[in-house]
Write a protein that holds these residues in place. Structure first.
Motif, PDB file in Angstrom:
ATOM      1  N   PRO A   9       0.809  -1.224   0.000  1.00 34.59           N
ATOM      2  CA  PRO A   9       0.000   0.000   0.000  1.00 34.59           C
ATOM      3  C   PRO A   9       0.844   1.277   0.000  1.00 34.59           C
ATOM      4  CG  PRO A   9      -0.974  -1.603   1.483  1.00 34.59           C
ATOM      5  CD  PRO A   9       0.348  -2.178   1.039  1.00 34.59           C
ATOM      6  N   LEU A  10       1.944   1.301   0.765  1.00 32.97           N
ATOM      7  CA  LEU A  10       2.790   2.487   0.780  1.00 32.97           C
ATOM      8  C   LEU A  10       3.468   2.692  -0.574  1.00 32.97           C
ATOM      9  CD1 LEU A  10       4.217   4.907   2.029  1.00 32.97           C
ATOM     10  CD2 LEU A  10       5.869   3.327   3.068  1.00 32.97           C
ATOM     11  N   ALA A  11       3.986   1.627  -1.155  1.00 32.49           N
ATOM     12  CA  ALA A  11       4.633   1.756  -2.467  1.00 32.49           C
ATOM     13  C   ALA A  11       3.643   2.282  -3.503  1.00 32.49           C
ATOM     14  CB  ALA A  11       5.207   0.409  -2.904  1.00 32.49           C
ATOM     15  N   LYS A  12       2.399   1.813  -3.441  1.00 29.60           N
ATOM     16  CA  LYS A  12       1.380   2.311  -4.379  1.00 29.60           C
ATOM     17  C   LYS A  12       1.087   3.785  -4.131  1.00 29.60           C
ATOM     18  CE  LYS A  12      -0.760  -2.185  -5.082  1.00 29.60           C
ATOM     19  NZ  LYS A  12      -1.919  -3.051  -4.827  1.00 29.60           N
ATOM     20  N   ALA A  13       1.104   4.211  -2.858  1.00 28.59           N
ATOM     21  CA  ALA A  13       0.887   5.629  -2.540  1.00 28.59           C
ATOM     22  C   ALA A  13       2.044   6.479  -3.077  1.00 28.59           C
ATOM     23  CB  ALA A  13       0.732   5.817  -1.035  1.00 28.59           C
ATOM     24  N   ILE A  14       3.273   5.963  -2.990  1.00 27.01           N
ATOM     25  CA  ILE A  14       4.439   6.663  -3.545  1.00 27.01           C
ATOM     26  C   ILE A  14       4.249   6.877  -5.034  1.00 27.01           C
ATOM     27  CG2 ILE A  14       6.906   6.420  -4.069  1.00 27.01           C
ATOM     28  CD1 ILE A  14       7.068   4.736  -1.402  1.00 27.01           C
ATOM     29  N   LEU A  15       3.893   5.809  -5.734  1.00 27.55           N
ATOM     30  CA  LEU A  15       3.710   5.904  -7.187  1.00 27.55           C
ATOM     31  C   LEU A  15       2.519   6.792  -7.546  1.00 27.55           C
ATOM     32  CD1 LEU A  15       4.521   2.213  -8.198  1.00 27.55           C
ATOM     33  CD2 LEU A  15       6.015   4.220  -8.301  1.00 27.55           C
ATOM     34  N   GLU A  16       1.505   6.812  -6.680  1.00 33.51           N
ATOM     35  CA  GLU A  16       0.343   7.685  -6.910  1.00 33.51           C
ATOM     36  C   GLU A  16       0.754   9.158  -6.882  1.00 33.51           C
ATOM     37  OE1 GLU A  16      -3.570   9.034  -4.370  1.00 33.51           O
ATOM     38  OE2 GLU A  16      -3.045   6.898  -4.325  1.00 33.51           O
ATOM     39  N   ILE A  17       1.557   9.529  -5.886  1.00 33.47           N
ATOM     40  CA  ILE A  17       2.017  10.921  -5.792  1.00 33.47           C
ATOM     41  C   ILE A  17       2.871  11.281  -7.002  1.00 33.47           C
ATOM     42  CG2 ILE A  17       3.590  12.463  -4.547  1.00 33.47           C
ATOM     43  CD1 ILE A  17       2.436  11.403  -1.948  1.00 33.47           C
ATOM     44  N   LEU A  18       3.777  10.396  -7.389  1.00 37.82           N
ATOM     45  CA  LEU A  18       4.651  10.690  -8.527  1.00 37.82           C
ATOM     46  C   LEU A  18       3.862  10.750  -9.831  1.00 37.82           C
ATOM     47  CD1 LEU A  18       7.772   8.600  -7.491  1.00 37.82           C
ATOM     48  CD2 LEU A  18       7.395  11.067  -7.244  1.00 37.82           C
ATOM     49  N   SER A  19       2.852   9.916  -9.955  1.00 34.52           N
ATOM     50  CA  SER A  19       1.985   9.957 -11.131  1.00 34.52           C
ATOM     51  C   SER A  19       1.202  11.266 -11.179  1.00 34.52           C
ATOM     52  CB  SER A  19       1.023   8.767 -11.098  1.00 34.52           C
ATOM     53  OG  SER A  19       0.121   8.833 -12.166  1.00 34.52           O
ATOM     54  N   GLU A  20       0.786  11.745 -10.009  1.00 38.55           N
ATOM     55  CA  GLU A  20       0.056  13.016  -9.960  1.00 38.55           C
ATOM     56  C   GLU A  20       0.941  14.168 -10.423  1.00 38.55           C
ATOM     57  OE1 GLU A  20      -2.414  15.914  -6.904  1.00 38.55           O
ATOM     58  OE2 GLU A  20      -1.812  13.937  -6.206  1.00 38.55           O
ATOM     59  N   ILE A  21       2.229  14.123 -10.068  1.00 42.68           N
ATOM     60  CA  ILE A  21       3.149  15.163 -10.539  1.00 42.68           C
ATOM     61  C   ILE A  21       3.224  15.139 -12.064  1.00 42.68           C
ATOM     62  CG2 ILE A  21       5.562  15.938 -10.562  1.00 42.68           C
ATOM     63  CD1 ILE A  21       5.756  14.837  -7.653  1.00 42.68           C
ATOM     64  N   SER A  22       3.291  13.954 -12.650  1.00 45.40           N
ATOM     65  CA  SER A  22       3.297  13.830 -14.116  1.00 45.40           C
ATOM     66  C   SER A  22       2.040  14.427 -14.726  1.00 45.40           C
ATOM     67  CB  SER A  22       3.388  12.355 -14.532  1.00 45.40           C
ATOM     68  OG  SER A  22       4.613  11.810 -14.180  1.00 45.40           O
ATOM     69  N   ASN A  23       0.894  14.119 -14.113  1.00 43.10           N
ATOM     70  CA  ASN A  23      -0.380  14.636 -14.629  1.00 43.10           C
ATOM     71  C   ASN A  23      -0.442  16.160 -14.537  1.00 43.10           C
ATOM     72  OD1 ASN A  23      -1.193  11.996 -15.099  1.00 43.10           O
ATOM     73  ND2 ASN A  23      -2.323  11.840 -13.181  1.00 43.10           N
ATOM     74  N   ILE A  24       0.018  16.717 -13.429  1.00 44.57           N
ATOM     75  CA  ILE A  24       0.034  18.171 -13.268  1.00 44.57           C
ATOM     76  C   ILE A  24       0.940  18.799 -14.325  1.00 44.57           C
ATOM     77  CG2 ILE A  24       0.721  20.074 -11.742  1.00 44.57           C
ATOM     78  CD1 ILE A  24      -0.115  18.227  -9.359  1.00 44.57           C
ATOM     79  N   ALA A  25       2.105  18.170 -14.566  1.00 44.90           N
ATOM     80  CA  ALA A  25       3.043  18.690 -15.568  1.00 44.90           C
ATOM     81  C   ALA A  25       2.399  18.715 -16.947  1.00 44.90           C
ATOM     82  CB  ALA A  25       4.317  17.851 -15.590  1.00 44.90           C
ATOM     83  N   GLU A  26       1.691  17.662 -17.315  1.00 44.84           N
ATOM     84  CA  GLU A  26       1.063  17.634 -18.646  1.00 44.84           C
ATOM     85  C   GLU A  26      -0.113  18.589 -18.729  1.00 44.84           C
ATOM     86  OE1 GLU A  26       2.081  14.129 -21.293  1.00 44.84           O
ATOM     87  OE2 GLU A  26       0.869  13.262 -19.673  1.00 44.84           O
ATOM     88  N   ASP A  27      -0.829  18.779 -17.616  1.00 39.68           N
ATOM     89  CA  ASP A  27      -1.911  19.767 -17.607  1.00 39.68           C
ATOM     90  C   ASP A  27      -1.359  21.166 -17.848  1.00 39.68           C
ATOM     91  OD1 ASP A  27      -3.785  17.813 -17.137  1.00 39.68           O
ATOM     92  OD2 ASP A  27      -4.004  18.249 -14.991  1.00 39.68           O
ATOM     93  N   LYS A  28      -0.197  21.462 -17.278  1.00 45.12           N
ATOM     94  CA  LYS A  28       0.385  22.804 -17.389  1.00 45.12           C
ATOM     95  C   LYS A  28       1.144  23.026 -18.688  1.00 45.12           C
ATOM     96  CE  LYS A  28       0.834  24.375 -12.686  1.00 45.12           C
ATOM     97  NZ  LYS A  28      -0.106  25.433 -12.931  1.00 45.12           N
ATOM     98  N   TYR A  29       1.851  21.989 -19.161  1.00 48.95           N
ATOM     99  CA  TYR A  29       2.769  22.166 -20.277  1.00 48.95           C
ATOM    100  C   TYR A  29       2.360  21.420 -21.541  1.00 48.95           C
ATOM    101  CZ  TYR A  29       5.853  24.110 -16.702  1.00 48.95           C
ATOM    102  OH  TYR A  29       6.393  24.871 -15.701  1.00 48.95           O
ATOM    103  N   GLY A  30       1.256  20.696 -21.488  1.00 42.23           N
ATOM    104  CA  GLY A  30       0.842  19.913 -22.652  1.00 42.23           C
ATOM    105  C   GLY A  30       1.574  18.585 -22.686  1.00 42.23           C
ATOM    106  N   GLU A  31       1.447  17.889 -23.790  1.00 42.14           N
ATOM    107  CA  GLU A  31       2.069  16.572 -23.919  1.00 42.14           C
ATOM    108  C   GLU A  31       3.585  16.711 -23.831  1.00 42.14           C
ATOM    109  OE1 GLU A  31       2.246  12.921 -27.098  1.00 42.14           O
ATOM    110  OE2 GLU A  31       0.483  14.229 -27.079  1.00 42.14           O
ATOM    111  N   LEU A  32       4.181  15.867 -22.999  1.00 37.44           N
ATOM    112  CA  LEU A  32       5.624  15.923 -22.762  1.00 37.44           C
ATOM    113  C   LEU A  32       6.268  14.610 -23.181  1.00 37.44           C
ATOM    114  CD1 LEU A  32       5.496  17.505 -19.196  1.00 37.44           C
ATOM    115  CD2 LEU A  32       6.199  18.660 -21.293  1.00 37.44           C
ATOM    116  N   PRO A  33       7.502  14.656 -23.658  1.00 35.07           N
ATOM    117  CA  PRO A  33       8.190  13.422 -24.052  1.00 35.07           C
ATOM    118  C   PRO A  33       8.461  12.505 -22.865  1.00 35.07           C
ATOM    119  CG  PRO A  33       9.397  15.378 -24.807  1.00 35.07           C
ATOM    120  CD  PRO A  33       8.298  15.848 -23.912  1.00 35.07           C
ATOM    121  N   SER A  34       8.624  11.239 -23.154  1.00 32.55           N
ATOM    122  CA  SER A  34       8.969  10.249 -22.144  1.00 32.55           C
ATOM    123  C   SER A  34      10.255  10.660 -21.431  1.00 32.55           C
ATOM    124  CB  SER A  34       9.165   8.894 -22.828  1.00 32.55           C
ATOM    125  OG  SER A  34       9.729   7.972 -21.960  1.00 32.55           O
ATOM    126  N   GLY A  35      10.244  10.569 -20.105  1.00 29.05           N
ATOM    127  CA  GLY A  35      11.430  10.864 -19.315  1.00 29.05           C
ATOM    128  C   GLY A  35      11.734  12.330 -19.130  1.00 29.05           C
TER     129      GLY A  35
END
Length: 195
Positions: A9-35
């Motif tokens: 459960p903790l590892a999934k929560a870690i990945l959830e937070i990091l995934s949210e950062i990715s989503n926020i980045a794409e919301d702000k900057y549009g589609e972004l390249p891998s990595g």
């Protein structure tokens, strides 16, 4: 090598937070390249993924962006991750926006030796800082809690005493407080040898 604990459960929560950062980045900057963003997991969350020995309520991560992304702008919108631990206890994981990898003593090659745990087409590639480098990062304070983390990583067979002392002694050359670090290396090594 023993498998990583990436599905707790903790590892999934870690990945959830990091995934949210990715989503926020794409919301702000549009589609972004891998990595476009690289995340390096430190602290208690890294110890957990390696050992499943303990939890953490804060996520220590170094974020690096390969484009002109304002990382601080991304994390200001970040929500905590709520989850239920294995024993049913409700917990909250928060992103630690005060974490700075320049503060703990580290080997200069820590980025190169981190383990890639998520890549592919994802905007964020996620790395787990090597277990021996996590142990070395614990030597700065070297509290009983930090020593317990070093012991947990060692007992989980994530590094040998020889690897630990060699890598830690190499980190001495880059430490702003080498005398303190040298004493802490000797103490931690003595604890490991006594197990």
């Amino acid at each position: 090598m023993n498998p990583l604990h990436k599905h707790t459960p903790l590892a999934k929560a870690i990945l959830e937070i990091l995934s949210e950062i990715s989503n926020i980045a794409e919301d702000k900057y549009g589609e972004l390249p891998s990595g476009t963003i690289r995340a390096f997991i430190f602290g208690g969350c890294a110890v957990h993924i390696y050992t499943n020995a303990r939890g953490s309520n804060d996520l220590d991560v170094e974020l690096e962006a390969s484009r002109r992304l304002d990382i601080n702008e991304l994390i200001v919108e970040l929500d905590d991750a709520d989850y239920d631990d294995e024993d049913g206890t409700h917990r909250t994981l928060s992103f630690d926006n005060t974490f700075n990898p320049a503060i703990p003593d580290l080997h200069p090659d820590w980025r190169d030796d981190a383990i890639l745990i998520q890549s592919g087409e994802a905007v964020m590639h996620i790395y787990l800082v090597s277990a021996v480098d996590i142990a070395i990062s614990k030597l700065g304070r070297c509290t009983s809690h930090d020593v317990n983390d070093i012991v947990s990583l060692y007992v989980a067979e994530r590094f040998s005493i020889e690897d630990f002392t060699k890598r830690a002694c190499e980190a001495l050359y880059y430490s702003p407080t080498p005398d303190r670090l040298r004493c802490n290396i000797a103490y931690a090594t003595q604890v490991l040898k006594s197990l």
